[in-house]
Design a protein around this motif. Structure first.
Motif, mmCIF file in Angstrom:
data_model
loop_
_atom_site.group_PDB
_atom_site.id
_atom_site.type_symbol
_atom_site.label_atom_id
_atom_site.label_comp_id
_atom_site.label_asym_id
_atom_site.label_seq_id
_atom_site.Cartn_x
_atom_site.Cartn_y
_atom_site.Cartn_z
ATOM 1 N N GLN A 222 4.763 -29.798 -25.674
ATOM 2 C CA GLN A 222 4.143 -29.710 -24.380
ATOM 3 C C GLN A 222 4.827 -30.331 -23.067
ATOM 4 N N ILE A 223 5.298 -31.538 -23.673
ATOM 5 C CA ILE A 223 6.191 -32.221 -22.688
ATOM 6 C C ILE A 223 7.425 -31.602 -22.362
ATOM 7 N N CYS A 224 8.027 -31.087 -23.373
ATOM 8 C CA CYS A 224 9.183 -30.310 -22.930
ATOM 9 C C CYS A 224 8.999 -28.934 -22.262
ATOM 10 N N ARG A 225 8.088 -28.256 -22.552
ATOM 11 C CA ARG A 225 7.620 -26.983 -21.956
ATOM 12 C C ARG A 225 7.093 -27.376 -20.509
ATOM 13 N N ASN A 226 6.768 -28.596 -20.172
ATOM 14 C CA ASN A 226 6.399 -28.937 -18.770
ATOM 15 C C ASN A 226 7.464 -29.425 -17.972
ATOM 16 N N ASP A 227 8.497 -29.363 -18.711
ATOM 17 C CA ASP A 227 9.891 -30.016 -18.039
ATOM 18 C C ASP A 227 9.722 -31.326 -17.249
ATOM 19 N N LEU A 228 9.136 -32.269 -18.430
ATOM 20 C CA LEU A 228 9.001 -33.622 -17.880
ATOM 21 C C LEU A 228 10.035 -34.384 -18.578
ATOM 22 N N LYS A 229 10.822 -34.943 -17.698
ATOM 23 C CA LYS A 229 11.887 -35.906 -18.249
ATOM 24 C C LYS A 229 11.314 -37.176 -19.242
ATOM 25 N N VAL A 230 11.967 -36.918 -20.425
ATOM 26 C CA VAL A 230 11.343 -37.738 -21.608
ATOM 27 C C VAL A 230 11.895 -39.041 -21.608
ATOM 28 N N SER A 231 11.370 -40.226 -21.888
ATOM 29 C CA SER A 231 11.733 -41.460 -22.026
ATOM 30 C C SER A 231 12.059 -41.844 -23.320
ATOM 31 N N ALA A 232 12.927 -43.203 -23.508
ATOM 32 C CA ALA A 232 12.920 -43.750 -24.845
ATOM 33 C C ALA A 232 11.710 -43.781 -25.670
ATOM 34 N N ARG A 233 10.581 -44.381 -25.064
ATOM 35 C CA ARG A 233 9.397 -44.190 -25.847
ATOM 36 C C ARG A 233 9.113 -43.247 -26.374
ATOM 37 N N THR A 234 8.975 -41.953 -25.321
ATOM 38 C CA THR A 234 8.597 -40.830 -25.967
ATOM 39 C C THR A 234 9.342 -40.311 -27.246
ATOM 40 N N VAL A 235 10.644 -40.721 -27.219
ATOM 41 C CA VAL A 235 11.594 -40.350 -28.369
ATOM 42 C C VAL A 235 11.280 -41.234 -29.601
ATOM 43 N N LEU A 236 10.703 -42.396 -29.392
ATOM 44 C CA LEU A 236 10.470 -43.417 -30.631
ATOM 45 C C LEU A 236 9.205 -42.789 -31.027
ATOM 46 N N SER A 237 8.251 -42.505 -30.301
ATOM 47 C CA SER A 237 6.902 -41.775 -30.978
ATOM 48 C C SER A 237 7.348 -40.417 -31.865
ATOM 49 N N ILE A 238 8.078 -39.698 -31.296
ATOM 50 C CA ILE A 238 8.219 -38.418 -32.008
ATOM 51 C C ILE A 238 9.057 -38.393 -33.311
ATOM 52 N N LEU A 239 10.196 -39.354 -33.068
ATOM 53 C CA LEU A 239 10.885 -39.950 -34.372
ATOM 54 C C LEU A 239 9.890 -40.367 -35.486
ATOM 55 N N CYS A 240 9.306 -41.229 -34.970
ATOM 56 C CA CYS A 240 8.283 -41.762 -36.056
ATOM 57 C C CYS A 240 7.568 -40.990 -36.717
ATOM 58 N N ALA A 241 6.729 -39.894 -35.808
ATOM 59 C CA ALA A 241 6.030 -38.719 -36.466
ATOM 60 C C ALA A 241 6.705 -38.095 -37.240
ATOM 61 N N VAL A 242 7.862 -37.518 -37.001
ATOM 62 C CA VAL A 242 8.760 -36.453 -37.705
ATOM 63 C C VAL A 242 8.902 -37.164 -38.963
ATOM 64 N N GLY A 243 9.390 -38.405 -39.004
ATOM 65 C CA GLY A 243 9.833 -39.099 -40.394
ATOM 66 C C GLY A 243 8.598 -39.324 -41.159
ATOM 67 N N ASP A 244 7.418 -39.269 -40.828
ATOM 68 C CA ASP A 244 6.097 -39.542 -41.481
ATOM 69 C C ASP A 244 5.775 -38.036 -42.207
ATOM 70 N N LEU A 245 5.919 -37.344 -41.370
ATOM 71 C CA LEU A 245 5.736 -35.754 -41.653
ATOM 72 C C LEU A 245 6.704 -35.377 -43.109
ATOM 73 N N GLY A 246 7.851 -36.016 -42.800
ATOM 74 C CA GLY A 246 8.832 -35.326 -44.019
ATOM 75 C C GLY A 246 9.555 -34.232 -43.608
ATOM 76 N N ASP A 247 9.663 -33.906 -42.094
ATOM 77 C CA ASP A 247 10.396 -32.659 -41.960
ATOM 78 C C ASP A 247 11.848 -32.919 -41.609
ATOM 79 N N LEU A 248 12.578 -32.695 -42.484
ATOM 80 C CA LEU A 248 14.071 -32.935 -42.297
ATOM 81 C C LEU A 248 14.666 -32.186 -41.315
ATOM 82 N N ARG A 249 14.524 -30.887 -41.090
ATOM 83 C CA ARG A 249 14.946 -29.797 -40.242
ATOM 84 C C ARG A 249 14.438 -30.185 -38.758
ATOM 85 N N ALA A 250 13.219 -30.668 -38.495
ATOM 86 C CA ALA A 250 12.679 -31.238 -37.230
ATOM 87 C C ALA A 250 13.489 -32.611 -37.025
#
Length: 582
Positions: A222-250
């Motif tokens: 949703q952040i990306c769809r709303n064209d909000l400029k992400v911060s390093a904190r945004t990236v840290l959260s999503i990287l942690c979530a994807v790692g815990d989900l086990g989604d290598l492609r993502a």
């Protein structure tokens, strides 16, 4: 007690400071403006105290503006600030907000709640900073501030302060860290026009906190769809979530996205990428990111070493440690703690000894973190004498250090020494935590110290105010079972305020085997089946129970009866040879 002590000594100290106030080369008071401006740059208590003494000597302490400046400068030394505040008869809103800010950052944030109530009692009109600082204190002590947080929510809505974006985001943060993610999302949706990137990041962190990882991913979309400029904190959260989900492609997509948006040079993001790939089982990609990093600080080195160790690649970790030394990067205790934990978990004494030798060669200080890790490694690898030696040589200890040594004594069958060390820890002023009690209860269980075990459980509740978890009760069940008090152990499990898990029941089943209690053993096995937590060893334990009771024939007859009624499942431990015989 500290505040009262400071208050009683303040008058005496001020007389000394004002009497001995002599301007020196580093501290020249040429005019009033220079003095107040110097307060803003003062960092140490003696500097502030010197200016405070001058205020008292010249009467400048009667000016509310000067007192406000003095309080603001003292806010990082909250006890000193409180001793000043206690002597102010009519504090203004700025002074009260300053104390709120100081307590919200202190080791005892709940002290801010009293100041907030005092502020309201005085009838002063609160501003956004009053609410923000109090909410920050609530967030840091959310277990005891749940009701106050709700009260503040009501107040900011009623006063209109919720429309201040900083107030709303701080309230959002409070709900997120309190695991009240539903309330957080409701607040987020109620004021969509006030949601900035901080709001999105806070909500993502909240869902990450309660492990609702798919929602974190959806919020990022949703952040990306709303064209909000992400911060390093945004990236840290999503990287942690994807790692815990086990989604290598993502994860690979996010890796490319980080390069695209220019975060590949951010050390925190690079570290998070390595961590993500390690969780995804692709440690080689993590190593490539490490090699490609233009700069490598000690945190990045520690991360790569730790991920190798947690992946079971301990030798690769040690090779990287040697490379770190060749690159002349200074090793700290955190570099080695993960390695030692991996050695302890795998029982690899040889590699653990290599790390211990490295510590000796580099003359690293045995601080609480490193020393505790070494004690734990030696104890779990079966070398208790070295664990004791490290513990005694440690320059500083914390409750984790004592707990590790108590656990070490327990697993080596030295229950009496574990109990003695627990008492020594208390005598030296350390407060045990729930894990410490688990360690000493486990030691009592293995050592058959019935009376001591019961006493520790009672003290845990009555003296220290902890609520026992199932692991603590499991130790007591095991202790009763080893003492032959099977019915007492059974009654304890049935009367627990929390539902017993399979570990407690299995401890009772083991005791049934020791004492040949077939009836109770069969009942416990049926309970484990109902819990859908049956294990092949359960049938082996029950079979052994029959054998010890001298009723092996009954066991075989029961097996035959089960088959004749259509139960074709072969129990573990019942070999095909027995089947052929009968």
């Amino acid at each position: 007690m500290n505040l009262a002590h400071n208050k009683s000594r303040l008058g005496q100290n001020l007389k000394i400071w004002s009497k001995n106030f002599v301007p020196n080369q580093n501290f020249v008071v040429s005019q009033y403006e220079d003095l107040t401006s110097r307060l803003q740059s003062c960092k140490q208590a003696p500097e502030i105290a010197q200016i405070h003494g001058y205020f008292v000597k010249t009467g400048l302490d009667q000016n509310p503006f000067n007192l406000s400046k003095l309080l603001a400068s003292s806010v990082h030394n909250i006890q000193y600030a409180a001793s000043i505040f206690e002597h102010i008869q009519n504090p203004n809103l700025f002074m009260l907000n300053t104390m709120l800010r100081g307590y919200s950052m202190s080791d005892d944030p709940k002290q801010a709640f009293g100041v907030f109530n005092n502020l309201r009692a005085r009838g002063l009109l609160l501003d956004q900073f009053s609410y923000i600082t109090t909410l920050k204190a609530c967030a840091r002590d959310h277990e005891s501030a749940a009701i106050l947080g709700l009260v503040i929510h009501g107040l900011v809505v009623k006063s209109g302060h919720v429309l201040f974006i900083n107030v709303k985001n701080t309230l959002l943060h409070f709900y997120s860290v309190s695991s009240k993610i539903g309330d957080a999302h409701k607040l987020f949706d109620e004021y969509p026009h006030l949601n900035d990137l901080v709001s999105w990041n806070t909500l993502m962190d909240g869902y990450l906190h309660v492990s609702q990882l798919t929602v974190v991913v959806e919020l990022f979309r949703q952040i990306c769809r709303n064209d909000l400029k992400v911060s390093a904190r945004t990236v840290l959260s999503i990287l942690c979530a994807v790692g815990d989900l086990g989604d290598l492609r993502a994860g690979e997509f996010l890796h490319g996205h980080c390069i695209k948006i220019g975060f590949y040079s951010n050390m925190n993001v690079v570290t998070a990428l390595i961590d993500m790939y390690a969780k995804l089982g692709d440690i080689d990609s993590g190593r490539r990111i490490f090699v490609e990093a233009s700069e490598k600080d000690v945190i990045l080195w520690n991360c790569m070493i730790d991920k190798y160790a947690k992946s079971g690649l301990i030798e690769e970790s040690i090779d990287l440690l040697r490379l770190m030394k060749l690159e002349q990067v200074k090793v700290n205790s955190s570099t080695l703690v993960g390695l030692l934990a991996a050695c302890a978990a795998s029982g690899s004494l040889t590699l653990g000894q290599c790390i211990a030798d490295y510590v000796e060669d580099e003359v690293l200080a045995l601080d609480a973190n490193l020393g505790t890790a070494m004690v734990d490694m030696y104890a779990k690898c079966g070398v208790l004498d070295k664990a004791i030696d490290i513990f005694q040589r440690m320059e500083s200890k914390d409750v984790k250090s004592w707990t590790a040594m108590i656990f070490g004594y327990g697993v080596h069958g030295q229950a009496r020494n574990a109990v003695t060390l627990f008492h020594q820890m208390e005598d030296e002023g350390f407060r045990p935590n729930e894990v410490t009690f688990l360690a000493v209860l486990s030691a009592c269980s293995h050592g058959g110290l019935m009376e001591e075990g019961m006493e520790f459980l009672e003290r845990m509740v009555m003296e220290y105010g902890f609520s026992p978890k199932i692991e603590h009760y499991g130790c007591l069940v095991d202790l009763l079972g080893r003492a032959g008090l099977l019915e007492e152990a059974h009654n304890l499990i049935k009367s627990l305020p929390i539902q017993a898990d399979a570990t407690a029941w299995r401890a009772l089943l083991s005791a049934c085997r020791v004492y040949g209690n077939v009836k109770l053993g069969e009942y416990v096995k049926s309970v484990l089946i109902e819990m859908n937590d049956e294990h092949p060893t359960d049938s082996i334990l029950v079979s052994s129970t029959y054998a010890i009771a001298g009723r092996q024939t009954d066991r075989i007859n029961k097996e035959v009866g089960n088959r004749s009624t259509g139960n074709k499942m072969k129990e573990a431990g019942c070999s095909s040879i027995i089947e052929m015989v009968i």
